[in-house]
Motif scaffolding. Structure first.
Motif, PDB file in Angstrom:
ATOM      1  N   HIS A  19      92.607  55.292   6.780  1.00 34.41           N
ATOM      2  CA  HIS A  19      91.907  56.543   6.462  1.00 34.41           C
ATOM      3  C   HIS A  19      92.018  56.842   4.978  1.00 34.41           C
ATOM      4  O   HIS A  19      92.892  56.319   4.284  1.00 34.41           O
ATOM      5  CB  HIS A  19      92.492  57.711   7.275  1.00 34.41           C
ATOM      6  N   VAL A  20      91.143  57.721   4.498  1.00 32.45           N
ATOM      7  CA  VAL A  20      91.228  58.300   3.161  1.00 32.45           C
ATOM      8  C   VAL A  20      91.186  59.806   3.355  1.00 32.45           C
ATOM      9  O   VAL A  20      90.144  60.354   3.741  1.00 32.45           O
ATOM     10  CB  VAL A  20      90.090  57.830   2.241  1.00 32.45           C
ATOM     11  N   GLU A  21      92.342  60.455   3.159  1.00 26.86           N
ATOM     12  CA  GLU A  21      92.490  61.875   3.432  1.00 26.86           C
ATOM     13  C   GLU A  21      92.022  62.168   4.858  1.00 26.86           C
ATOM     14  O   GLU A  21      92.586  61.625   5.807  1.00 26.86           O
ATOM     15  CB  GLU A  21      91.774  62.701   2.365  1.00 26.86           C
ATOM     16  N   ASP A  22      90.991  62.989   5.046  1.00 25.09           N
ATOM     17  CA  ASP A  22      90.571  63.377   6.398  1.00 25.09           C
ATOM     18  C   ASP A  22      89.385  62.579   6.917  1.00 25.09           C
ATOM     19  O   ASP A  22      88.670  63.037   7.817  1.00 25.09           O
ATOM     20  CB  ASP A  22      90.231  64.877   6.427  1.00 25.09           C
ATOM     21  N   THR A  23      89.188  61.390   6.388  1.00 25.69           N
ATOM     22  CA  THR A  23      88.098  60.534   6.830  1.00 25.69           C
ATOM     23  C   THR A  23      88.640  59.164   7.232  1.00 25.69           C
ATOM     24  O   THR A  23      89.334  58.512   6.450  1.00 25.69           O
ATOM     25  CB  THR A  23      87.048  60.349   5.708  1.00 25.69           C
ATOM     26  N   ALA A  24      88.337  58.753   8.444  1.00 21.70           N
ATOM     27  CA  ALA A  24      88.784  57.444   8.910  1.00 21.70           C
ATOM     28  C   ALA A  24      87.941  56.342   8.307  1.00 21.70           C
ATOM     29  O   ALA A  24      86.745  56.522   8.052  1.00 21.70           O
ATOM     30  CB  ALA A  24      88.710  57.375  10.428  1.00 21.70           C
ATOM     31  N   VAL A  25      88.543  55.204   8.055  1.00 24.25           N
ATOM     32  CA  VAL A  25      87.790  54.021   7.648  1.00 24.25           C
ATOM     33  C   VAL A  25      86.948  53.591   8.851  1.00 24.25           C
ATOM     34  O   VAL A  25      87.470  53.485   9.968  1.00 24.25           O
ATOM     35  CB  VAL A  25      88.742  52.885   7.210  1.00 24.25           C
ATOM     36  N   PRO A  26      85.653  53.384   8.686  1.00 27.20           N
ATOM     37  CA  PRO A  26      84.784  53.052   9.816  1.00 27.20           C
ATOM     38  C   PRO A  26      85.310  51.896  10.658  1.00 27.20           C
ATOM     39  O   PRO A  26      85.659  50.833  10.136  1.00 27.20           O
ATOM     40  CB  PRO A  26      83.455  52.684   9.132  1.00 27.20           C
ATOM     41  N   GLY A  27      85.384  52.131  11.953  1.00 30.14           N
ATOM     42  CA  GLY A  27      85.801  51.096  12.893  1.00 30.14           C
ATOM     43  C   GLY A  27      87.298  50.924  13.048  1.00 30.14           C
ATOM     44  O   GLY A  27      87.749  50.127  13.884  1.00 30.14           O
ATOM     45  N   ALA A  28      88.084  51.655  12.279  1.00 24.78           N
ATOM     46  CA  ALA A  28      89.533  51.428  12.287  1.00 24.78           C
ATOM     47  C   ALA A  28      90.177  51.786  13.628  1.00 24.78           C
ATOM     48  O   ALA A  28      91.099  51.104  14.080  1.00 24.78           O
ATOM     49  CB  ALA A  28      90.190  52.217  11.154  1.00 24.78           C
ATOM     50  N   GLN A  29      89.729  52.859  14.258  1.00 23.67           N
ATOM     51  CA  GLN A  29      90.329  53.268  15.541  1.00 23.67           C
ATOM     52  C   GLN A  29      90.134  52.191  16.600  1.00 23.67           C
ATOM     53  O   GLN A  29      91.078  51.834  17.328  1.00 23.67           O
ATOM     54  CB  GLN A  29      89.743  54.600  16.038  1.00 23.67           C
ATOM     55  N   ASP A  30      88.917  51.675  16.698  1.00 22.18           N
ATOM     56  CA  ASP A  30      88.633  50.633  17.689  1.00 22.18           C
ATOM     57  C   ASP A  30      89.406  49.358  17.385  1.00 22.18           C
ATOM     58  O   ASP A  30      89.937  48.708  18.296  1.00 22.18           O
ATOM     59  CB  ASP A  30      87.133  50.341  17.726  1.00 22.18           C
ATOM     60  N   ALA A  31      89.492  48.990  16.097  1.00 20.76           N
ATOM     61  CA  ALA A  31      90.225  47.775  15.718  1.00 20.76           C
ATOM     62  C   ALA A  31      91.696  47.905  16.075  1.00 20.76           C
ATOM     63  O   ALA A  31      92.321  46.953  16.571  1.00 20.76           O
ATOM     64  CB  ALA A  31      90.052  47.512  14.226  1.00 20.76           C
ATOM     65  N   LEU A  32      92.269  49.083  15.842  1.00 19.96           N
ATOM     66  CA  LEU A  32      93.673  49.304  16.193  1.00 19.96           C
ATOM     67  C   LEU A  32      93.863  49.192  17.697  1.00 19.96           C
ATOM     68  O   LEU A  32      94.847  48.597  18.175  1.00 19.96           O
ATOM     69  CB  LEU A  32      94.132  50.673  15.691  1.00 19.96           C
ATOM     70  N   HIS A  33      92.956  49.750  18.459  1.00 19.07           N
ATOM     71  CA  HIS A  33      93.035  49.660  19.926  1.00 19.07           C
ATOM     72  C   HIS A  33      93.013  48.200  20.375  1.00 19.07           C
ATOM     73  O   HIS A  33      93.807  47.789  21.230  1.00 19.07           O
ATOM     74  CB  HIS A  33      91.876  50.431  20.551  1.00 19.07           C
ATOM     75  N   ARG A  34      92.129  47.397  19.780  1.00 21.47           N
ATOM     76  CA  ARG A  34      92.047  45.980  20.150  1.00 21.47           C
ATOM     77  C   ARG A  34      93.318  45.232  19.771  1.00 21.47           C
ATOM     78  O   ARG A  34      93.791  44.364  20.527  1.00 21.47           O
ATOM     79  CB  ARG A  34      90.834  45.339  19.482  1.00 21.47           C
TER      80      ARG A  34
END
Length: 259
Positions: A19-34
């Protein structure tokens, strides 16, 4: 490219990588889940001194990251541990929002200086107080010495310049506790019971994230998000194991080529 090894753990930087402050890097949540669906342990390692761990976790949860407080190892934690080991009374040059991680510590009549990122406190009066303490023999403890970090409005000066200024003025060397120090990575790995040769680091800082990790025998992946600038991967030796466009691409590589 390094030969395949028996990977047991992935250390992941937070700010600039997920993330950068209050914005997630696109796709990061799904990648972490995988990544979590695989056989590796995951640990999050951060130099952030802008906020306490509790506030950091709340920020990550607001961005829909499934990350628990006990999974995060911070340079604030490492700094507190060192201060307690040495039984010091620190002058804390950290952001007000980070003070919670030092709650209960004796800070009256300080005999040490602990410095992190504290934009609201980096004024002449406060820095001069720190200068006088160190000049009189107080140890100077740097939570980290990052040159800069990424904000939504662009790159911003990190604490490294202020630490270096105090070192220069007092003719002393600070003890650094966060990344890229080897002891920081080793402590994080100890928490999950593996050695450097069984781990990989993902981060946006070639020097502090990847360089520090590779210096103790880990593999390192630089991501071109956050504070990354073109050519950063060429500034460390040995060079990164891999440079990827994003955390998602780094996870794809681990799942497809290492595990």
């Amino acid at each position: 490219m390094a030969t395949r090894r028996a990977l047991k753990a992935v250390l992941i930087d937070l700010s600039g990588t997920l993330h950068v402050e209050d914005t997630a890097v696109p796709g990061a949540q799904d990648a972490l889940h995988r990544l979590r669906q695989s056989s590796v342990a995951v640990k999050f390692v951060t130099n952030t001194t802008k906020e306490c761990k509790r506030n950091l976790v709340e920020r990550l949860h607001s961005l829909n990251f499934d990350i628990q407080e006990q999974e995060i190892f911070t340079s604030l934690t490492a700094a507190r541990s060192l201060v307690e080991q040495r039984q010091l009374r620190p002058l804390l040059l950290v952001a007000d929002s980070a003070l919670e991680d030092f709650s209960g510590m004796e800070t009256s009549e300080p005999n040490a200086v602990v410095i992190g990122l504290a934009p609201d406190h980096f004024n002449y009066q406060t820095l001069n107080k720190a200068f006088r303490l160190v000049l009189d023999g107080a140890p100077l403890i740097a939570i980290h010495k990052a040159r800069y970090y990424k904000r939504k409005d662009g790159l911003a000066l990190g604490p490294g310049a202020f630490v270096t200024g105090l070192e220069y003025a007092t003719d002393c060397q600070a003890t650094v506790v966060g990344k890229p120090e080897g002891t920081f990575f080793l402590e994080a790995l100890r928490d999950i019971g593996c050695c450097p040769e069984e781990a990989i680091m993902i981060g946006d800082d070639a020097r502090d994230d990847v360089g520090g990790a590779q210096n103790i025998g880990m593999l390192g992946i630089v991501v071109r998000t956050g504070k990354y600038r073109v050519g950063d991967e060429g500034k460390i030796n040995p060079p990164p194991y891999l440079t990827c466009d994003s955390f998602t691409q780094a996870v794809d590589h681990i799942l497809q080529h290492i595990l």
